[in-house]
Motif scaffolding. Structure first.
Motif, PDB file in Angstrom:
ATOM      1  N   ALA A  77       0.866  -1.066   0.131  1.00 23.42           N
ATOM      2  CA  ALA A  77       0.008  -0.119  -0.096  1.00 23.42           C
ATOM      3  C   ALA A  77       0.926   1.064  -0.142  1.00 23.42           C
ATOM      4  CB  ALA A  77      -0.983   0.003   1.252  1.00 23.42           C
ATOM      5  N   GLY A  78       0.307   2.415  -0.424  1.00 21.78           N
ATOM      6  CA  GLY A  78       0.856   3.560  -0.445  1.00 21.78           C
ATOM      7  C   GLY A  78       0.437   4.497   0.795  1.00 21.78           C
ATOM      8  N   ALA A  79       1.288   4.975   1.730  1.00 21.32           N
ATOM      9  CA  ALA A  79       0.733   5.814   2.788  1.00 21.32           C
ATOM     10  C   ALA A  79      -0.071   7.096   2.314  1.00 21.32           C
ATOM     11  CB  ALA A  79       1.905   6.322   3.719  1.00 21.32           C
ATOM     12  N   ALA A  80       0.327   7.520   1.061  1.00 19.60           N
ATOM     13  CA  ALA A  80      -0.207   8.669   0.742  1.00 19.60           C
ATOM     14  C   ALA A  80      -1.219   8.442  -0.653  1.00 19.60           C
ATOM     15  CB  ALA A  80       0.609   9.820   0.055  1.00 19.60           C
ATOM     16  N   ASP A  81      -1.750   7.279  -0.320  1.00 23.80           N
ATOM     17  CA  ASP A  81      -2.746   6.683  -1.585  1.00 23.80           C
ATOM     18  C   ASP A  81      -4.027   7.277  -1.473  1.00 23.80           C
ATOM     19  OD1 ASP A  81      -4.242   5.382  -3.570  1.00 23.80           O
ATOM     20  OD2 ASP A  81      -3.331   3.553  -3.270  1.00 23.80           O
ATOM     21  N   ARG A  82      -4.749   8.075  -2.196  1.00 26.52           N
ATOM     22  CA  ARG A  82      -6.104   8.744  -2.095  1.00 26.52           C
ATOM     23  C   ARG A  82      -7.092   7.997  -2.915  1.00 26.52           C
ATOM     24  NH1 ARG A  82      -5.323  14.202  -0.546  1.00 26.52           N
ATOM     25  NH2 ARG A  82      -3.392  15.154  -0.935  1.00 26.52           N
ATOM     26  N   MET A  83      -6.558   7.208  -3.845  1.00 25.64           N
ATOM     27  CA  MET A  83      -7.629   6.324  -4.634  1.00 25.64           C
ATOM     28  C   MET A  83      -7.934   4.920  -4.100  1.00 25.64           C
ATOM     29  SD  MET A  83      -7.960   7.606  -7.805  1.00 25.64           S
ATOM     30  CE  MET A  83      -8.316   6.236  -8.881  1.00 25.64           C
ATOM     31  N   THR A  84      -6.985   4.180  -3.467  1.00 24.79           N
ATOM     32  CA  THR A  84      -7.279   3.088  -2.478  1.00 24.79           C
ATOM     33  C   THR A  84      -6.469   3.272  -1.347  1.00 24.79           C
ATOM     34  OG1 THR A  84      -5.425   1.861  -3.603  1.00 24.79           O
ATOM     35  CG2 THR A  84      -7.828   1.414  -4.544  1.00 24.79           C
ATOM     36  N   PRO A  85      -6.975   4.045  -0.258  1.00 26.15           N
ATOM     37  CA  PRO A  85      -6.171   4.323   0.852  1.00 26.15           C
ATOM     38  C   PRO A  85      -5.762   3.091   1.674  1.00 26.15           C
ATOM     39  CG  PRO A  85      -8.207   5.663   0.793  1.00 26.15           C
ATOM     40  CD  PRO A  85      -8.291   4.733  -0.529  1.00 26.15           C
ATOM     41  N   PRO A  86      -4.839   3.396   2.446  1.00 32.50           N
ATOM     42  CA  PRO A  86      -4.221   2.107   3.096  1.00 32.50           C
ATOM     43  C   PRO A  86      -5.158   1.286   4.054  1.00 32.50           C
ATOM     44  CG  PRO A  86      -2.816   4.075   3.487  1.00 32.50           C
ATOM     45  CD  PRO A  86      -3.892   4.709   2.775  1.00 32.50           C
ATOM     46  N   ALA A  87      -6.110   1.741   4.553  1.00 31.06           N
ATOM     47  CA  ALA A  87      -7.140   1.029   5.094  1.00 31.06           C
ATOM     48  C   ALA A  87      -7.605   0.047   4.390  1.00 31.06           C
ATOM     49  CB  ALA A  87      -8.355   1.865   5.584  1.00 31.06           C
ATOM     50  N   MET A  88      -7.733   0.141   3.036  1.00 31.39           N
ATOM     51  CA  MET A  88      -8.282  -1.008   2.241  1.00 31.39           C
ATOM     52  C   MET A  88      -7.222  -2.159   2.160  1.00 31.39           C
ATOM     53  SD  MET A  88     -10.026   0.715  -1.234  1.00 31.39           S
ATOM     54  CE  MET A  88     -10.930   2.184  -1.085  1.00 31.39           C
ATOM     55  N   SER A  89      -6.175  -1.873   2.364  1.00 29.94           N
ATOM     56  CA  SER A  89      -4.995  -3.093   1.924  1.00 29.94           C
ATOM     57  C   SER A  89      -5.013  -3.744   3.432  1.00 29.94           C
ATOM     58  CB  SER A  89      -3.499  -2.385   1.973  1.00 29.94           C
ATOM     59  OG  SER A  89      -3.491  -1.732   0.568  1.00 29.94           O
ATOM     60  N   ARG A  90      -5.222  -2.885   4.506  1.00 36.08           N
ATOM     61  CA  ARG A  90      -5.386  -3.642   5.847  1.00 36.08           C
ATOM     62  C   ARG A  90      -6.606  -4.425   5.930  1.00 36.08           C
ATOM     63  NH1 ARG A  90      -3.922   2.010   7.392  1.00 36.08           N
ATOM     64  NH2 ARG A  90      -1.795   2.106   8.019  1.00 36.08           N
ATOM     65  N   SER A  91      -7.646  -4.289   5.179  1.00 36.15           N
ATOM     66  CA  SER A  91      -8.769  -4.872   5.423  1.00 36.15           C
ATOM     67  C   SER A  91      -8.373  -6.360   4.491  1.00 36.15           C
ATOM     68  CB  SER A  91     -10.107  -4.406   4.935  1.00 36.15           C
ATOM     69  OG  SER A  91     -10.424  -3.103   5.612  1.00 36.15           O
ATOM     70  N   LEU A  92      -7.775  -6.054   3.420  1.00 35.44           N
ATOM     71  CA  LEU A  92      -7.733  -7.211   2.485  1.00 35.44           C
ATOM     72  C   LEU A  92      -6.765  -8.180   3.475  1.00 35.44           C
ATOM     73  CD1 LEU A  92      -6.694  -5.887  -1.031  1.00 35.44           C
ATOM     74  CD2 LEU A  92      -8.509  -7.158  -0.289  1.00 35.44           C
ATOM     75  N   ALA A  93      -5.641  -7.663   3.993  1.00 35.15           N
ATOM     76  CA  ALA A  93      -4.608  -8.472   4.755  1.00 35.15           C
ATOM     77  C   ALA A  93      -5.090  -9.234   5.747  1.00 35.15           C
ATOM     78  CB  ALA A  93      -3.382  -7.712   5.594  1.00 35.15           C
ATOM     79  N   ALA A  94      -6.258  -8.622   6.572  1.00 35.46           N
ATOM     80  CA  ALA A  94      -6.850  -9.392   7.434  1.00 35.46           C
ATOM     81  C   ALA A  94      -8.064 -10.372   7.323  1.00 35.46           C
ATOM     82  CB  ALA A  94      -7.777  -7.960   8.275  1.00 35.46           C
ATOM     83  N   ALA A  95      -8.515 -10.243   5.767  1.00 34.09           N
ATOM     84  CA  ALA A  95      -9.103 -11.227   5.202  1.00 34.09           C
ATOM     85  C   ALA A  95      -8.796 -12.375   4.338  1.00 34.09           C
ATOM     86  CB  ALA A  95     -10.344 -10.660   4.290  1.00 34.09           C
ATOM     87  N   LEU A  96      -7.336 -12.215   3.843  1.00 31.57           N
ATOM     88  CA  LEU A  96      -6.716 -13.098   3.281  1.00 31.57           C
ATOM     89  C   LEU A  96      -6.360 -14.298   3.981  1.00 31.57           C
ATOM     90  CD1 LEU A  96      -4.062 -10.709   1.233  1.00 31.57           C
ATOM     91  CD2 LEU A  96      -5.926 -12.301   0.360  1.00 31.57           C
ATOM     92  N   PRO A  97      -6.673 -15.764   3.679  1.00 29.98           N
ATOM     93  CA  PRO A  97      -6.331 -16.675   4.326  1.00 29.98           C
ATOM     94  C   PRO A  97      -4.870 -17.191   4.587  1.00 29.98           C
ATOM     95  CG  PRO A  97      -7.121 -17.395   2.295  1.00 29.98           C
ATOM     96  CD  PRO A  97      -7.315 -15.805   2.388  1.00 29.98           C
ATOM     97  N   GLU A  98      -4.043 -16.530   3.467  1.00 26.93           N
ATOM     98  CA  GLU A  98      -2.526 -16.838   3.422  1.00 26.93           C
ATOM     99  C   GLU A  98      -1.815 -15.658   3.369  1.00 26.93           C
ATOM    100  OE1 GLU A  98      -0.963 -20.264   1.846  1.00 26.93           O
ATOM    101  OE2 GLU A  98      -2.715 -21.109   1.172  1.00 26.93           O
ATOM    102  N   CYS A  99      -1.948 -14.433   3.920  1.00 27.35           N
ATOM    103  CA  CYS A  99      -1.288 -13.260   3.912  1.00 27.35           C
ATOM    104  C   CYS A  99       0.251 -13.311   4.464  1.00 27.35           C
ATOM    105  CB  CYS A  99      -1.983 -12.040   4.651  1.00 27.35           C
ATOM    106  SG  CYS A  99      -1.132 -10.586   4.443  1.00 27.35           S
ATOM    107  N   VAL A 100       0.950 -12.986   3.829  1.00 34.64           N
ATOM    108  CA  VAL A 100       2.511 -13.192   4.204  1.00 34.64           C
ATOM    109  C   VAL A 100       3.119 -12.284   4.225  1.00 34.64           C
ATOM    110  CG1 VAL A 100       2.574 -15.553   3.048  1.00 34.64           C
ATOM    111  CG2 VAL A 100       3.201 -13.358   1.840  1.00 34.64           C
ATOM    112  N   GLY A 101       2.553 -10.778   4.271  1.00 34.20           N
ATOM    113  CA  GLY A 101       2.999  -9.518   4.569  1.00 34.20           C
ATOM    114  C   GLY A 101       2.262  -8.290   4.190  1.00 34.20           C
ATOM    115  N   LEU A 102       2.318  -7.411   4.811  1.00 35.30           N
ATOM    116  CA  LEU A 102       1.497  -6.139   4.418  1.00 35.30           C
ATOM    117  C   LEU A 102       2.386  -4.751   4.659  1.00 35.30           C
ATOM    118  CD1 LEU A 102      -0.843  -4.125   4.083  1.00 35.30           C
ATOM    119  CD2 LEU A 102      -1.285  -4.023   6.543  1.00 35.30           C
TER     120      LEU A 102
END
Length: 301
Positions: A239-264
């Motif tokens: 994720a990009g900390a300055a991302d306005r299009m897909t803010p970092p909160a979206m990436s954090r939600s993805l990481a939490a929902a992924l069954p095999e997340c190996v890093g955020l």
């Protein structure tokens, strides 16, 4: 120099997809899917880096670059031309055309390319070929409501303006100092090098209006939340900390929902165009996945 060749790919609905393979046969395979309004050119830095010791497969999403918009008799995108199912169909067709049966690859998706990967998560061809995944600057739902491109408080007014901007059929016009400033504000970090802003502007502003507006409608209604748990391969999220299009909160939600997340990883000062703004970080993330899941070396220096 790395070998380069074009591959003829036909998707499930007959749409022609332009694909290229860079690098020598027999090397670890990486598949790159770009985002909305972009093209193969978006991956220039990754191609230059990875094709030296990987086999890199890139393709233009339908309606982008050299992949045409599927047309009905009226000349516009026909029924189903723009849909998450079409994205998944196209990715499956590229994988089937460029990889041997059972051959594994690291699949990388930026923005709408990441959504393409999520859309294909349940598909048998994707599961046959995906060894690991990298999701860059992307999200699975609520794109318009969570997008922060418009400098207003979240709510109906901001949503309405955001939709009108994304779905506009007005031409973006030539690359000018003003258009570059607007692009950097909306999609890139404030410290992005001018030459990288210019490169992105040329790519984005070359996107056909029909393509831009057609995919904007899909992004507005996107809901791939149920697909995320189906992405049952090791997956890294950038994720990009300055991302306005897909803010970092979206990436954090993805990481939490992924069954095999190996890093955020959240990249400081980086906006939505991570592969262009921070090519070294994206290249390193890809190399880490190929080293771990395809037996490739992380660093050939």
């Amino acid at each position: 120099m790395p070998k380069e060749r074009e591959v003829a790919v036909t998707s499930a609905d007959g749409t022609r997809i332009h694909a290229e393979i860079h690098g020598e046969d027999g090397r670890p395979a990486v598949v790159l899917a770009h985002g909305w309004t972009c093209s193969i050119q978006y991956w220039a830095a990754q191609l230059a880096d990875l094709a030296v010791d990987h086999r890199v497969i890139v393709y233009d999403l339908r309606g982008h670059g050299r992949s045409p918009v599927p047309a009905n008799p009226g000349g516009r995108g026909g029924p189903g031309a723009f849909s998450v199912d079409a994205l998944a169909d196209d990715l499956e067709a590229v994988l089937a055309a460029t990889l041997a049966p059972g051959e594994k690859a690291v699949v990388v998706g930026h923005s709408m390319g990441g959504m393409t990967v999520m859309a294909a998560a349940r598909r048998p061809v994707f599961r046959e070929h995906a060894a690991a995944v990298l999701l860059c600057n992307t999200g699975s739902s609520r794109l318009v409501t969570d997008m922060a491109v418009v400098p207003l408080r979240a709510g109906r007014a901001r949503d309405r303006i955001t939709r009108s901007i994304l779905g506009t059929r007005l031409p973006l016009g030539p690359v000018t100092p003003l258009s570059k400033r607007l692009l950097r504000y909306g999609t890139m970090g404030p410290g992005t090098a001018p030459e990288r802003v210019t490169a992105c502007a040329r790519i984005v502003q070359a996107c056909p209006t029909v393509t831009r507006a057609g995919w904007a409608r899909v992004l507005d209604g996107l809901d791939l939340d149920a697909n995320v748990p189906e992405l049952k391969v090791p997956t890294s999220v950038l994720a990009g900390a300055a991302d306005r299009m897909t803010p970092p909160a979206m990436s954090r939600s993805l990481a939490a929902a992924l069954p095999e997340c190996v890093g955020l990883t959240v990249l400081t000062g980086v906006g939505h165009m991570g592969p262009v703004e921070a090519p070294e970080a994206v290249g390193e993330a890809i190399r880490e996945l190929t080293a771990a899941h395809l037996g490739a070396k992380e660093d050939t220096a």
